[in-house]
Design a protein around this motif. Sequence first.
Motif, mmCIF file in Angstrom:
data_model
loop_
_atom_site.group_PDB
_atom_site.id
_atom_site.type_symbol
_atom_site.label_atom_id
_atom_site.label_comp_id
_atom_site.label_asym_id
_atom_site.label_seq_id
_atom_site.Cartn_x
_atom_site.Cartn_y
_atom_site.Cartn_z
ATOM 1 N N ARG A 60 35.309 42.835 39.034
ATOM 2 C CA ARG A 60 36.729 42.488 38.920
ATOM 3 C C ARG A 60 36.921 41.099 38.349
ATOM 4 O O ARG A 60 37.831 40.856 37.563
ATOM 5 N N GLU A 61 36.063 40.180 38.738
ATOM 6 C CA GLU A 61 36.121 38.814 38.207
ATOM 7 C C GLU A 61 35.881 38.807 36.702
ATOM 8 O O GLU A 61 36.453 37.987 35.977
ATOM 9 N N ALA A 62 35.062 39.725 36.229
ATOM 10 C CA ALA A 62 34.759 39.828 34.797
ATOM 11 C C ALA A 62 35.822 40.624 34.050
ATOM 12 O O ALA A 62 35.738 40.783 32.830
ATOM 13 N N GLY A 63 36.839 41.134 34.754
ATOM 14 C CA GLY A 63 37.942 41.827 34.114
ATOM 15 C C GLY A 63 37.903 43.340 34.167
ATOM 16 O O GLY A 63 38.747 44.014 33.582
ATOM 17 N N ALA A 64 36.940 43.906 34.860
ATOM 18 C CA ALA A 64 36.815 45.361 34.964
ATOM 19 C C ALA A 64 37.507 45.875 36.219
ATOM 20 O O ALA A 64 37.823 45.101 37.131
ATOM 21 N N SER A 65 37.729 47.179 36.251
ATOM 22 C CA SER A 65 38.244 47.833 37.449
ATOM 23 C C SER A 65 37.113 48.646 38.061
ATOM 24 O O SER A 65 36.485 49.452 37.382
#
Length: 72
Positions: A60-65
Amino acid sequence: MLCQLVLTDPGRRPVDIVKLIHRRTGLSLWHCKSLISELPTSILENVPEEVATAMVAEFREAGASAHTEANP
């Protein structure tokens, strides 16, 4: 309890997610790229809940779900 990590969306930077999967699993970059082409996909299976939860936060921190699911 053992869980699995499920990736549902690589977000806006899929290359970063491929690299993250590669670092965390040791899979080849080609295999990591093929994993994110068929979503949702299980990235890790049979891992402790704490490990799966920590990795979900990292994704999530890297932008994924991503989310965790209990193993059947």
